[in-house]
Design a protein around this motif. Sequence first.
Motif, PDB file in Angstrom:
ATOM      1  N   LYS A  42      17.950  25.207  97.554  1.00  9.62           N
ATOM      2  CA  LYS A  42      17.194  26.112  96.683  1.00  9.62           C
ATOM      3  C   LYS A  42      17.343  27.557  97.133  1.00  9.62           C
ATOM      4  O   LYS A  42      17.878  27.821  98.226  1.00  9.62           O
ATOM      5  CB  LYS A  42      15.714  25.728  96.673  1.00  9.62           C
ATOM      6  N   THR A  43      16.883  28.462  96.308  1.00 10.60           N
ATOM      7  CA  THR A  43      16.771  29.852  96.727  1.00 10.60           C
ATOM      8  C   THR A  43      15.286  30.188  96.801  1.00 10.60           C
ATOM      9  O   THR A  43      14.470  29.573  96.120  1.00 10.60           O
ATOM     10  CB  THR A  43      17.455  30.820  95.734  1.00 10.60           C
ATOM     11  N   ALA A  44      14.957  31.183  97.613  1.00 12.14           N
ATOM     12  CA  ALA A  44      13.570  31.609  97.776  1.00 12.14           C
ATOM     13  C   ALA A  44      13.110  32.339  96.510  1.00 12.14           C
ATOM     14  O   ALA A  44      13.941  32.760  95.711  1.00 12.14           O
ATOM     15  CB  ALA A  44      13.442  32.517  98.994  1.00 12.14           C
ATOM     16  N   PRO A  45      11.776  32.498  96.345  1.00 10.44           N
ATOM     17  CA  PRO A  45      11.242  33.082  95.108  1.00 10.44           C
ATOM     18  C   PRO A  45      11.874  34.406  94.701  1.00 10.44           C
ATOM     19  O   PRO A  45      12.081  34.654  93.527  1.00 10.44           O
ATOM     20  CB  PRO A  45       9.761  33.267  95.419  1.00 10.44           C
ATOM     21  N   ASP A  48      16.429  35.328  97.410  1.00 10.45           N
ATOM     22  CA  ASP A  48      17.074  35.355  98.713  1.00 10.45           C
ATOM     23  C   ASP A  48      15.979  35.060  99.728  1.00 10.45           C
ATOM     24  O   ASP A  48      14.844  35.501  99.494  1.00 10.45           O
ATOM     25  CB  ASP A  48      17.643  36.773  98.944  1.00 10.45           C
ATOM     26  N   PRO A  49      16.172  34.413 100.811  1.00  5.00           N
ATOM     27  CA  PRO A  49      17.344  33.680 101.289  1.00  5.00           C
ATOM     28  C   PRO A  49      17.581  32.368 100.514  1.00  5.00           C
ATOM     29  O   PRO A  49      16.872  32.096  99.569  1.00  5.00           O
ATOM     30  CB  PRO A  49      16.965  33.369 102.746  1.00  5.00           C
ATOM     31  N   ILE A  50      18.582  31.592 100.988  1.00 11.74           N
ATOM     32  CA  ILE A  50      18.812  30.274 100.398  1.00 11.74           C
ATOM     33  C   ILE A  50      18.597  29.192 101.449  1.00 11.74           C
ATOM     34  O   ILE A  50      18.594  29.475 102.648  1.00 11.74           O
ATOM     35  CB  ILE A  50      20.249  30.146  99.824  1.00 11.74           C
ATOM     36  N   GLU A  51      18.357  27.974 100.965  1.00  8.10           N
ATOM     37  CA  GLU A  51      18.218  26.838 101.883  1.00  8.10           C
ATOM     38  C   GLU A  51      19.371  25.889 101.654  1.00  8.10           C
ATOM     39  O   GLU A  51      19.679  25.538 100.508  1.00  8.10           O
ATOM     40  CB  GLU A  51      16.894  26.112 101.610  1.00  8.10           C
ATOM     41  N   ARG A  53      21.349  22.151 103.188  1.00  9.24           N
ATOM     42  CA  ARG A  53      21.091  20.963 103.987  1.00  9.24           C
ATOM     43  C   ARG A  53      22.405  20.471 104.576  1.00  9.24           C
ATOM     44  O   ARG A  53      23.413  20.379 103.893  1.00  9.24           O
ATOM     45  CB  ARG A  53      20.450  19.888 103.120  1.00  9.24           C
ATOM     46  N   SER A  58      17.513  21.011 107.412  1.00  7.95           N
ATOM     47  CA  SER A  58      17.540  22.142 106.483  1.00  7.95           C
ATOM     48  C   SER A  58      17.713  23.452 107.225  1.00  7.95           C
ATOM     49  O   SER A  58      17.071  23.676 108.243  1.00  7.95           O
ATOM     50  CB  SER A  58      16.226  22.209 105.692  1.00  7.95           C
ATOM     51  N   LEU A  59      18.556  24.306 106.684  1.00 10.29           N
ATOM     52  CA  LEU A  59      18.847  25.584 107.309  1.00 10.29           C
ATOM     53  C   LEU A  59      18.710  26.682 106.252  1.00 10.29           C
ATOM     54  O   LEU A  59      19.199  26.536 105.142  1.00 10.29           O
ATOM     55  CB  LEU A  59      20.279  25.554 107.863  1.00 10.29           C
ATOM     56  N   ALA A  60      17.983  27.749 106.625  1.00  8.68           N
ATOM     57  CA  ALA A  60      17.831  28.869 105.702  1.00  8.68           C
ATOM     58  C   ALA A  60      18.701  30.013 106.175  1.00  8.68           C
ATOM     59  O   ALA A  60      18.899  30.206 107.377  1.00  8.68           O
ATOM     60  CB  ALA A  60      16.369  29.306 105.653  1.00  8.68           C
ATOM     61  N   MET A  61      19.239  30.763 105.233  1.00  7.52           N
ATOM     62  CA  MET A  61      20.033  31.954 105.594  1.00  7.52           C
ATOM     63  C   MET A  61      20.029  32.912 104.421  1.00  7.52           C
ATOM     64  O   MET A  61      19.792  32.509 103.283  1.00  7.52           O
ATOM     65  CB  MET A  61      21.472  31.541 105.929  1.00  7.52           C
TER      66      MET A  61
END
Lengths: 73, 692
Positions: A42-45, A48-51, A53, A58-61
């Motif tokens: 997904k992407t954050a609201p 940006d950032p994105i998640e 897997r 799970s990794l966010a960047m």
Amino acid sequence: MILTNLPIGETAKVVSVKGNNAVTKRLMEMGVVPGVAVKVVKTAPFGDPIEIRLRGYSLAMRKSEAEAIEVSE
Amino acid sequence: MKTPTTESQESGVESHLTENSEIRNPKSQMLIALAGNPNAGKTTLFNALTGLKQKVANYPGVTVERKEGFWKAGENAARLIDLPGLYSLDVTSMDEQIAHDVLTGKIGNLPKPDAVIAVVDATNLERNLYLVTQILEFKIPVVVALTMVDLAEKQSLEIDTAKLSELLQIPVIAVKAGQKHGIEELAEKTFEAAQSDKIPHLPWLTEAEFLESDEDIHLSLSDDAAANRKIFARYNFISDVYQESVNALETTERGVSEKIDSVLTHKFFGLVILVAVLLLVFQTIFSWAELPMNLLESGFGALGELAKAVLPEGILADLVIDGIIAGVGGILVFLPQILLLFLFISILEDTGYMSRAAFLLDKLMSKVGLHGKAFLPLMSSFACAIPGIMAARTIENPRDRLATIMIAPFMSCSARLPVYTLMIATFFAGQTVFGFISVGAVLMLAMYALGIFTAVIAAFVLKRTLLKSPPPPFVMELPPYRLPNLRTVFQNMFTRAWLFVKRAGTVILTISIILWALAYFPRTNTEMFVPPDANASAEEIQKAKEDFQQSEQLRNSYAGKLGHLIEPVITPLGFDWKIGIALISSFAAREVLVSTLSIIYNVGKDANEESETLTQAIRDEKRDDGTPVWTPLTALTLMVFFVLAMQCMSTIAIVRRETNSWAWTLFMVGYMTALAYFAAFVTYQVGRMLGF
């Protein structure tokens, strides 16, 4: 294809992680190395950032960071 | 680098160890290091192994927490050192540097560890094993403690620990720290490993470039391409190990974490929930802390009374009561708020929600150059900058953390409220704009807005100048949601609170005594006192005499002299020397302004911000030429000054402690005071020009 172009919910294999800097090093240390399968979750609201897997976690960047990651078509 | 604090930390550890009769000489003890990824269950295991026999301090020169404990298992005993949670041992962060230095025996008085227990989360095996491969390169015996095995089974991951052990050539023990399951076997294998020098020969280790030289494997990273090849080689090895030792059954069911996440990081509801959580946290901190804070306050009051009764009247009694008890008590009343804030931070971190909040807010925060994780320290600072600054510990990058600390005190804390309230009550009470909006509310809001606005600008400027650094990588794990381990949460809360009391206490004690002495010396005698009215009762005369004594004392004290000294500087702000004294004394804490003004204006010590007499006294105060000292413009100027000025010795003490640098602390005091002066100057002078 660049990871940020991969649609949400799709999985692809990492082909390369471009660049030699702190971000690419950290990405590789976290397991984003050529050959691994990654899925964009997904992407954050605010877009940006994105998640993603990979390897069962799970990794966010930020998108700017994800641009270093090239995945297979 | 040796600092005085290092000494005391060391002696702290030793004295603690010598409490245990079996340990006479800790230096000859075996040293075992505990390493693992964040969220792997390391702290829980550390607590299970050491019980309450542990000490928390900082590593010399940095603010990385150093946790050390004493581990006794049967006939064996060792010092157990808990390394910071890390993903990698390459020296890119402070935590990694410290861990690297501990493993190579480069930290001051610590020898190279005899063995390392690597805590590995079974649900996240591949990434956790990465750190293990790196530790193995240090040629220290390693034992793997495999945690969360039951959770892995629920996720249909079958792990063959015997196979894993065989492939890694090191012992692998499944542990459930909560139930002490596997602890005995872990002890047996660890002490066995520590006494042998059997080092595994693993395929990727023998690749030529890896073993060129022991020492510099991890330091030769200037050659980035080689470094990336190493990372790749380690993961290739791990992938092989994983495939042979783990049987991952295919499941189509979405995990619990994923379900929770679809709500908590939802584009709309995620933000709504985040705001609700923050409101709940701060509401709770305020309301729950109120009762214990009042209790503490009356407790210190009672202690003062007791001291008054016990100690003979004189300088010693005054020092103890007005200097030490009032000064230190004034900071310790914040303890309930700090405990509660840390309770919530611990819970938010351990459940995995903190990372989601940073994920939600990073886009907004990064616009001013801050990390997503900076939101919590800044929010907390509206209650009090002290817990806020301590909460900045969750930000890994030192420069981002420093930038957050530097701007946190601009958030209007609860100690500014009495000042705002007094000024509004004195000059703006009952006034409205457009007939229905109260001027007081508008001013209050404006003060908060001014603080936030300045913080944003300051962050923007700092991140482009002094704290210039490439945008820190946001790359961050979103750990699975888990129920927090209550014991870990409470232990965290209490150790941090204790650090606060111990360190801040010493600095604050010193400053309290200095400020007390400034207002206390030189002594004024009361012989010049003339009774106001011949018909006054003895009681009234006594009261008038005391008031006279207090205000004369203050006028003639060093603080009074300082007030006169700074008068030329503050005259352009519309302040006279009496307000100067109040500014100096409110350096101790902002709300002290109210009690100082009431002492100066002779209205008795028990005045508060709403007391009629104080507001009246402020309005009545005249200059020598008969014009009033205070006008609504003076009040506004004072409020602006209080929004921006660094007037809180507790915050200064905490900033010194958290940044470990007097230079940064003084820089902060300097730039905040300069900004405050400038803004107050502009307010007053522009106000005058506009005819106010």
